[in-house]
Design a protein around this motif. Structure first.
Motif, PDB file in Angstrom:
ATOM      1  N   ALA A   1       0.812  -1.053  -0.100  1.00 34.65           N
ATOM      2  CA  ALA A   1       0.061   0.004  -0.041  1.00 34.65           C
ATOM      3  C   ALA A   1       0.785   1.377   0.049  1.00 34.65           C
ATOM      4  CB  ALA A   1      -0.975   0.043   1.104  1.00 34.65           C
ATOM      5  N   VAL A   2       1.990   1.112   0.728  1.00 35.18           N
ATOM      6  CA  VAL A   2       2.732   2.254   0.932  1.00 35.18           C
ATOM      7  C   VAL A   2       3.642   2.620  -0.606  1.00 35.18           C
ATOM      8  CG1 VAL A   2       5.122   3.374   2.038  1.00 35.18           C
ATOM      9  CG2 VAL A   2       3.331   1.863   3.129  1.00 35.18           C
ATOM     10  N   LEU A   3       3.786   1.601  -1.195  1.00 35.70           N
ATOM     11  CA  LEU A   3       4.621   1.890  -2.688  1.00 35.70           C
ATOM     12  C   LEU A   3       3.425   2.378  -3.584  1.00 35.70           C
ATOM     13  CD1 LEU A   3       6.546  -1.434  -2.670  1.00 35.70           C
ATOM     14  CD2 LEU A   3       7.358   0.828  -2.696  1.00 35.70           C
ATOM     15  N   LYS A   4       2.337   2.155  -3.348  1.00 33.17           N
ATOM     16  CA  LYS A   4       1.286   2.945  -4.245  1.00 33.17           C
ATOM     17  C   LYS A   4       0.897   4.381  -3.859  1.00 33.17           C
ATOM     18  CE  LYS A   4      -0.807  -1.854  -5.215  1.00 33.17           C
ATOM     19  NZ  LYS A   4      -1.810  -2.734  -5.267  1.00 33.17           N
ATOM     20  N   ALA A   5       1.119   4.701  -2.660  1.00 30.13           N
ATOM     21  CA  ALA A   5       0.675   5.929  -2.067  1.00 30.13           C
ATOM     22  C   ALA A   5       1.150   6.921  -2.706  1.00 30.13           C
ATOM     23  CB  ALA A   5       0.872   5.678  -0.686  1.00 30.13           C
ATOM     24  N   PHE A   6       2.276   7.172  -3.476  1.00 27.84           N
ATOM     25  CA  PHE A   6       2.892   8.346  -3.550  1.00 27.84           C
ATOM     26  C   PHE A   6       2.646   8.592  -5.383  1.00 27.84           C
ATOM     27  CE2 PHE A   6       5.113   7.646   0.169  1.00 27.84           C
ATOM     28  CZ  PHE A   6       5.202   8.926   0.776  1.00 27.84           C
ATOM     29  N   ALA A   7       1.834   7.554  -5.950  1.00 25.50           N
ATOM     30  CA  ALA A   7       1.726   7.783  -7.583  1.00 25.50           C
ATOM     31  C   ALA A   7       1.110   8.994  -7.891  1.00 25.50           C
ATOM     32  CB  ALA A   7       0.786   6.661  -7.870  1.00 25.50           C
ATOM     33  N   GLY A   8       1.766   9.631  -8.789  1.00 26.95           N
ATOM     34  CA  GLY A   8       1.359  10.830  -9.427  1.00 26.95           C
ATOM     35  C   GLY A   8       1.835  12.236  -8.582  1.00 26.95           C
ATOM     36  N   ALA A   9       2.480  11.923  -7.449  1.00 21.03           N
ATOM     37  CA  ALA A   9       2.908  13.118  -6.640  1.00 21.03           C
ATOM     38  C   ALA A   9       4.241  13.773  -7.435  1.00 21.03           C
ATOM     39  CB  ALA A   9       3.353  12.742  -5.370  1.00 21.03           C
ATOM     40  N   ASP A  10       4.397  15.098  -7.375  1.00 19.03           N
ATOM     41  CA  ASP A  10       5.657  15.708  -8.063  1.00 19.03           C
ATOM     42  C   ASP A  10       6.722  15.892  -6.873  1.00 19.03           C
ATOM     43  OD1 ASP A  10       4.364  16.458 -10.849  1.00 19.03           O
ATOM     44  OD2 ASP A  10       3.027  17.269  -9.298  1.00 19.03           O
ATOM     45  N   ILE A  11       6.224  16.000  -5.721  1.00 21.25           N
ATOM     46  CA  ILE A  11       7.384  16.490  -4.670  1.00 21.25           C
ATOM     47  C   ILE A  11       7.002  15.730  -3.436  1.00 21.25           C
ATOM     48  CG2 ILE A  11       8.255  18.225  -3.162  1.00 21.25           C
ATOM     49  CD1 ILE A  11       7.077  20.399  -5.390  1.00 21.25           C
ATOM     50  N   ALA A  12       7.814  15.138  -2.688  1.00 25.56           N
ATOM     51  CA  ALA A  12       7.498  14.495  -1.385  1.00 25.56           C
ATOM     52  C   ALA A  12       8.016  14.839  -0.168  1.00 25.56           C
ATOM     53  CB  ALA A  12       7.780  13.006  -1.461  1.00 25.56           C
ATOM     54  N   PHE A  13       7.398  15.163   0.842  1.00 24.85           N
ATOM     55  CA  PHE A  13       8.151  15.396   2.188  1.00 24.85           C
ATOM     56  C   PHE A  13       7.986  14.193   3.137  1.00 24.85           C
ATOM     57  CE2 PHE A  13       7.568  16.464   6.956  1.00 24.85           C
ATOM     58  CZ  PHE A  13       8.856  16.841   6.829  1.00 24.85           C
ATOM     59  N   LEU A  14       9.290  13.788   3.506  1.00 27.87           N
ATOM     60  CA  LEU A  14       9.165  12.394   4.296  1.00 27.87           C
ATOM     61  C   LEU A  14       9.768  12.664   5.567  1.00 27.87           C
ATOM     62  CD1 LEU A  14      10.966  10.202   1.466  1.00 27.87           C
ATOM     63  CD2 LEU A  14       8.427  10.873   1.591  1.00 27.87           C
ATOM     64  N   VAL A  15       9.355  11.690   6.454  1.00 20.07           N
ATOM     65  CA  VAL A  15       9.618  12.186   7.883  1.00 20.07           C
ATOM     66  C   VAL A  15       9.374  10.705   8.726  1.00 20.07           C
ATOM     67  CG1 VAL A  15       7.391  13.226   8.674  1.00 20.07           C
ATOM     68  CG2 VAL A  15       9.435  13.452   9.979  1.00 20.07           C
ATOM     69  N   THR A  16      10.032  10.385   9.676  1.00 27.78           N
ATOM     70  CA  THR A  16       9.826   9.305  10.548  1.00 27.78           C
ATOM     71  C   THR A  16       9.723   9.976  12.099  1.00 27.78           C
ATOM     72  OG1 THR A  16      12.113   8.608  10.485  1.00 27.78           O
ATOM     73  CG2 THR A  16      10.849   7.522   9.109  1.00 27.78           C
ATOM     74  N   ASN A  17       9.164   9.018  12.945  1.00 26.99           N
ATOM     75  CA  ASN A  17       9.094   9.152  14.158  1.00 26.99           C
ATOM     76  C   ASN A  17       9.765   8.228  15.031  1.00 26.99           C
ATOM     77  OD1 ASN A  17       8.664  10.071  16.921  1.00 26.99           O
ATOM     78  ND2 ASN A  17       6.315  10.401  16.796  1.00 26.99           N
TER      79      ASN A  17
END
Length: 316
Positions: free
Chosen positions: A72-88
């Motif tokens: 599900a995660v691998l599909k979630a960014f489909a079509g996005a131009d820019i990504a902000f990524l963060v972990t906790n």
């Protein structure tokens, strides 16, 4: 501006959009005079905070970003131009999980066709100290993800959050009343140590927005988000001035600091790690080479943070 619905506007995927950093990124995208579409990821899109974000025009997606949910995660960014990524890291305090989930986000952004990645990383104090401080797991985990992201082939920038001003609220042993009625900041570090302070909720997203909006994306760079570089003794003095309370900085030993952590009920597994973080800062500092030049507005100074915060409990 408001969040755009125009398909020509860049689509920004924001991890942890209800959190401190993700929420700050959203705030700055909304404040920009440039149009953005926003897709926000949160584990529970039904909670009130999530719904308030959805009401701003954000495409809100319920997503658990864990290795067990990889497909599900691998599909979630489909079509996005820019990504902000963060972990906790502090949700689980497991460096292997931290690295795995960070790398999964990078992989998912790449799979989705993202053209620019902004990642919330940290420096490696193991590398900086030549191996002396190797147990600061949250920093080492994020640094490992930074290395992975830079090698991904997707233009990648690491925007590190400086020292949260709110830490004095979340870690009460950093500010307390003494027997003589004065207040002390009892920290295991030299009073002249310089910290890159930030009011993260108010200002972290400002640096992410600046990176995204530069004419040339500064791929490969590391930027520290900070409002002011300030010594700890000056932090105490400005806190005293801003609140009218007698506040002083008090240098303590690492062992005294661990005793204070134990008194708070924090697990013993954290004592050495947290003491090591202060030791690394005392011995090597936190290198900050970027300035505030070009930012859409000026971030808050420590004195401005003091003026805006509620100190009624911390300085009770």
């Amino acid at each position: 501006m408001t969040i755009s619905k125009d398909s020509s506007a860049p689509l920004v995927a924001v991890v942890g959009i209800t959190g401190i950093q993700g929420g700050s990124v959203l705030k700055e995208l909304v404040a920009s005079d440039k149009p953005y579409r926003v897709r926000g990821f949160t584990r529970d899109a039904t909670k009130p905070a999530s719904q308030a974000i959805a009401n701003q025009g954000v495409e809100l997606v319920s997503l658990s970003i864990v290795v067990e949910n990889k497909d599900a995660v691998l599909k979630a960014f489909a079509g996005a131009d820019i990504a902000f990524l963060v972990t906790n890291y502090w949700e689980h305090m497991n460096i292997e999980r931290e690295i795995a989930e960070g790398k999964l986000q990078v992989d998912a952004a790449k799979a989705g066709g993202v053209k620019k990645i902004v990642w919330s990383g940290m420096p490696s104090f193991k590398n900086i100290s030549g191996g002396k401080y190797s147990q600061i797991e949250d920093c080492e985990g994020k640094f490992a993800v930074s290395e992975y992201g830079r090698a991904s082939g997707v233009p990648f920038v690491d925007v590190q959050a400086g020292y949260y001003g709110t830490t004095v609220f979340t870690l009460p042993c950093l500010l307390g009343k003494q027997a003589d009625g004065t207040y002390a900041m009892p920290w295991p570090v030299h009073p002249t140590t310089v910290m890159p302070f930030i009011d993260a909720t108010h200002d972290y997203g400002l640096f992410v927005r600046h990176v995204i909006e530069q004419p040339t994306f500064p791929a490969g760079s590391t930027i520290v988000a900070y409002g002011e570089k300030i010594t700890l003794q000056d932090m105490a003095a400005q806190l005293a001035k801003g609140t009218g309370k007698p506040v002083v900085f008090k240098e303590i030993t690492s062992e005294e600091f661990k005793t204070n952590l134990a008194a708070m009920g924090l697990p013993a597994s954290l004592h050495d790690r947290m003491a090591a973080a202060w030791g690394a800062l005392a011995d090597f500092g936190w290198e900050v080479t970027n300035t505030h030049d070009g930012l859409p507005r000026h971030p808050r100074s420590w004195a401005e943070f003091v003026a805006a915060a509620d100190w009624s409990t911390a300085l009770a």
